[in-house]
Design a protein around this motif. Structure first.
Motif, PDB file in Angstrom:
ATOM      1  N   ARG A 299      -7.122   2.895  13.717  1.00  0.00           N
ATOM      2  CA  ARG A 299      -6.128   3.811  13.510  1.00  0.00           C
ATOM      3  C   ARG A 299      -4.813   3.298  14.324  1.00  0.00           C
ATOM      4  N   LEU A 300      -3.720   3.361  13.510  1.00  0.00           N
ATOM      5  CA  LEU A 300      -2.494   3.001  14.020  1.00  0.00           C
ATOM      6  C   LEU A 300      -1.648   4.076  14.859  1.00  0.00           C
ATOM      7  N   GLY A 301      -2.029   5.308  14.557  1.00  0.00           N
ATOM      8  CA  GLY A 301      -1.368   6.379  15.286  1.00  0.00           C
ATOM      9  C   GLY A 301       0.041   7.104  14.821  1.00  0.00           C
ATOM     10  N   PHE A 302      -0.146   7.296  13.384  1.00  0.00           N
ATOM     11  CA  PHE A 302       1.052   8.050  12.986  1.00  0.00           C
ATOM     12  C   PHE A 302       0.473   8.790  11.833  1.00  0.00           C
ATOM     13  N   ASN A 303       1.383   9.799  11.416  1.00  0.00           N
ATOM     14  CA  ASN A 303       1.345  10.545  10.216  1.00  0.00           C
ATOM     15  C   ASN A 303       2.101  10.241   9.250  1.00  0.00           C
ATOM     16  N   ALA A 304       2.055  10.124   8.014  1.00  0.00           N
ATOM     17  CA  ALA A 304       2.904  10.008   6.938  1.00  0.00           C
ATOM     18  C   ALA A 304       3.328  11.224   6.327  1.00  0.00           C
ATOM     19  N   TYR A 305       4.399  11.021   5.332  1.00  0.00           N
ATOM     20  CA  TYR A 305       4.875  12.168   4.623  1.00  0.00           C
ATOM     21  C   TYR A 305       3.933  12.417   3.431  1.00  0.00           C
ATOM     22  N   LEU A 306       3.700  13.443   2.955  1.00  0.00           N
ATOM     23  CA  LEU A 306       2.719  13.828   1.783  1.00  0.00           C
ATOM     24  C   LEU A 306       3.271  13.326   0.611  1.00  0.00           C
ATOM     25  N   PRO A 307       2.310  12.719  -0.329  1.00  0.00           N
ATOM     26  CA  PRO A 307       2.980  12.294  -1.681  1.00  0.00           C
ATOM     27  C   PRO A 307       3.501  13.449  -2.436  1.00  0.00           C
ATOM     28  N   PRO A 308       4.089  13.251  -3.602  1.00  0.00           N
ATOM     29  CA  PRO A 308       4.791  14.292  -4.419  1.00  0.00           C
ATOM     30  C   PRO A 308       3.725  15.147  -4.819  1.00  0.00           C
TER      31      PRO A 308
ATOM     32  N   LEU B 160       0.876  -1.117  -0.017  1.00  0.00           N
ATOM     33  CA  LEU B 160      -0.103  -0.091  -0.010  1.00  0.00           C
ATOM     34  C   LEU B 160       0.636   1.305   0.098  1.00  0.00           C
ATOM     35  N   HIS B 161       0.396   2.298  -0.665  1.00  0.00           N
ATOM     36  CA  HIS B 161       1.327   3.339  -1.145  1.00  0.00           C
ATOM     37  C   HIS B 161       1.012   4.912  -0.359  1.00  0.00           C
ATOM     38  N   SER B 162      -0.185   4.548   0.514  1.00  0.00           N
ATOM     39  CA  SER B 162      -0.663   6.171   0.629  1.00  0.00           C
ATOM     40  C   SER B 162      -1.554   5.771   2.004  1.00  0.00           C
ATOM     41  N   THR B 163      -1.731   6.845   2.862  1.00  0.00           N
ATOM     42  CA  THR B 163      -2.519   6.937   3.889  1.00  0.00           C
ATOM     43  C   THR B 163      -4.053   6.517   3.680  1.00  0.00           C
ATOM     44  N   PRO B 164      -4.449   6.871   2.739  1.00  0.00           N
ATOM     45  CA  PRO B 164      -6.074   6.400   2.384  1.00  0.00           C
ATOM     46  C   PRO B 164      -6.234   4.703   2.135  1.00  0.00           C
ATOM     47  N   ALA B 165      -5.287   4.386   1.511  1.00  0.00           N
ATOM     48  CA  ALA B 165      -5.205   2.951   1.020  1.00  0.00           C
ATOM     49  C   ALA B 165      -5.067   2.247   2.349  1.00  0.00           C
ATOM     50  N   LEU B 166      -3.905   2.444   3.307  1.00  0.00           N
ATOM     51  CA  LEU B 166      -3.620   1.968   4.654  1.00  0.00           C
ATOM     52  C   LEU B 166      -5.174   2.115   5.482  1.00  0.00           C
ATOM     53  N   VAL B 167      -5.657   3.174   5.570  1.00  0.00           N
ATOM     54  CA  VAL B 167      -6.863   3.413   6.483  1.00  0.00           C
ATOM     55  C   VAL B 167      -7.839   2.431   5.950  1.00  0.00           C
ATOM     56  N   ALA B 168      -8.115   2.522   4.480  1.00  0.00           N
ATOM     57  CA  ALA B 168      -9.134   1.503   4.127  1.00  0.00           C
ATOM     58  C   ALA B 168      -8.941   0.110   4.149  1.00  0.00           C
ATOM     59  N   TYR B 169      -7.771  -0.330   4.232  1.00  0.00           N
ATOM     60  CA  TYR B 169      -7.509  -1.894   4.537  1.00  0.00           C
ATOM     61  C   TYR B 169      -7.728  -2.000   5.946  1.00  0.00           C
ATOM     62  N   LEU B 170      -7.451  -1.163   6.747  1.00  0.00           N
ATOM     63  CA  LEU B 170      -7.604  -1.523   8.313  1.00  0.00           C
ATOM     64  C   LEU B 170      -9.130  -1.528   8.699  1.00  0.00           C
ATOM     65  N   GLN B 171      -9.738  -0.645   7.877  1.00  0.00           N
ATOM     66  CA  GLN B 171     -11.454  -0.912   8.010  1.00  0.00           C
ATOM     67  C   GLN B 171     -12.003  -2.189   7.698  1.00  0.00           C
TER      68      GLN B 171
END
Length: 456
Positions: free
Chosen positions: A303-312, A255-266
């Motif tokens: 939630r896992l509790g972290f902020n990710a760097y913004l995509p390009p 997974l390459h983004s926060t939205p993808a990770l969040v959707a997978y966790l749900q």
């Protein structure tokens, strides 16, 4: 400069600007209505410095976490003298305008800040102009039922061939609540295959703002998700995840983004997940246990509790009409989010501990000014200005909204309320607000890393 100093100074500057604009709104309308303004103060408490011009003492006071405008005769406890310059001597509609002027000034500030930002420095995600590659498809979504998989590249969407994500989003908005033909390109056993199917674009949003990216989450970047900041006391920290770690996969899924990770966790309903972490040259697995919590914007989820760097992203300079349009959209959407959070708090669908006081604001402003470019701090200032405007309109005595409510009640009754009653109302509201502010301060302090090890 130490982060604590940066955070404190940036908070004082930001709040100083917010308060200056808010109080100037009250001040200018009071002057236009002929109300005598005795004090215009940035901060509370002891007067540090200032000057007097006309009837008004312009001052900087000791505690720089707020400010006020003192108008003659505005305190219910003050005896009326019949002076036409007194606040209470003016018609109720003028007093309401004075009360509305402060929040309205904050809304104007947010609008001006974002319009200027979009004209000078509009950041646009690079993935929007790139090929439409799918990063994740939520289970049981219309896209999943159509057979679309993560990693697929969309080569046809309705009439558009090889669309970018921006073109696809526009076309999807036009085709909402209809079935569209879609062709994807997929690697199967090392060979490239094209698979055609149909996708029904059902609009399940309450406001009619359809977003294709809820069912087809884009690949925002080709590189793995990188952790920017791990929140104290949350599952990621407990599992040993650190700042600047790369998350190569989750349960083997890239997974390459926060939205993808969040959707997978749900989708996994909070089940423990194995993260493959890359730290320097080391690659190793860690197991995290997601928790059900607020994401800070009033949305509940795992939630896992972290902020990710913004995509390009790339920087654009929009012409004035487009900048105005983007600014209006930004402020309307975020005002809606703020109102939704307030509604959740009052209906007990959200935890009051998510609220932030001066320490939380200082942490956010410190992080914003530490980031490259103007967008983080300007965007944060606009959000704080919106918050200040909306919160001051709440129908709570002492706040602008409470004063307006009492004026509406008096207008309905066609007479003034008893002075002693109004004094008691303001005194009770003042005590409640002080206790609430103390709670927010304690809540802020409890979130500091110094106290994190005291939590279970």
């Amino acid at each position: 400069m130490p982060f604590a100093v940066t955070a404190t100074l940036s908070m004082l500057v930001v709040l100083g600007i917010m308060v200056l604009v808010h109080e100037f709104g009250h001040f200018i309308v009071a002057k236009l209505c002929g109300v005598r303004v005795e004090v215009f103060s940035i901060g509370f408490g002891t007067r540090l410095l200032g000057f007097r011009r006309g009837d008004t003492d312009y001052r900087l006071s000791l505690l720089p976490l707020g400010g006020y405008v003192k108008m003659s005769g505005e305190n219910p406890a003050e005896q009326r003298t019949g002076d036409p310059g007194e606040f209470a001597a003016h018609p109720r509609w003028q007093r309401m305008l004075i009360g509305l002027a402060g929040p309205f000034a904050n809304f104007i500030l947010a609008f001006v800040l974002m319009t200027g930002l979009y004209m000078m420095h509009n950041e646009v995600d690079q993935y929007l102009s790139g090929p439409a590659i799918v990063d994740f498809v939520p289970q049981n979504s219309a896209a999943a039922h159509s057979g679309i998989q993560h990693g697929d590249r969309i080569v046809q969407f309705d009439h558009d061939h090889n669309p970018t994500w921006e073109q696809l989003r526009i076309r999807a908005a036009l085709d909402v609540n209809s079935t569209v033909p879609i062709t994807v390109e997929r690697q199967v056993n090392g060979e490239t295959q094209q698979i055609s199917t149909h996708l029904f674009l059902a609009d399940s949003s309450k406001d009619g703002d359809f977003d294709i990216e809820t069912m087809l989450i884009p690949r925002f970047q080709s590189t793995p998700l990188r952790v920017q900041h791990v929140e104290s006391g949350y599952p990621a920290q407990k599992a040993g995840v650190k700042d600047n770690d790369y998350i190569l996969s989750v349960n083997g899924v890239e997974l390459h983004s926060t939205p993808a990770l969040v959707a997978y966790l749900q989708q996994q309903s909070g089940a423990p997940a194995t993260l493959t972490i890359k730290r320097g040259t080391q690659v190793f697995p860690v197991t995290v246990h997601p928790i059900w919590a607020d994401d800070g914007a009033g949305h509940m989820g795992y939630r896992l509790g972290f902020n990710a760097y913004l995509p390009p992203f790339k920087v654009e300079q929009l012409p004035f009409p487009q900048a105005v349009k983007h600014s209006v959209t930004f402020n309307l959407h975020n005002s809606g989010y703020i109102l939704d959070v307030v509604h959740r708090l009052f209906t007990r669908h959200s935890n009051v501990q998510q609220l932030q006081g001066p320490i939380g604001i200082a942490r956010q402003t410190g992080e914003a000014v530490s980031m490259p470019g103007w967008q983080p701090i300007i965007g944060l200032m606009a959000l704080i200005s919106l918050n200040l405007g909306i919160m001051n309109l709440l129908p709570i005595p002492i706040l602008d909204g409470g004063m307006i409510l009492l004026l509406l009640v008096e207008g309905t009754l066609r007479r003034d309320l008893n002075q002693q009653l109004k004094e008691r109302i303001y005194q009770a509201a003042f005590i409640v607000l002080i206790l609430f502010f103390a709670f927010i301060m304690l809540n802020d302090v409890s979130k500091l890393s110094l106290f994190s090890k005291l939590k279970p």
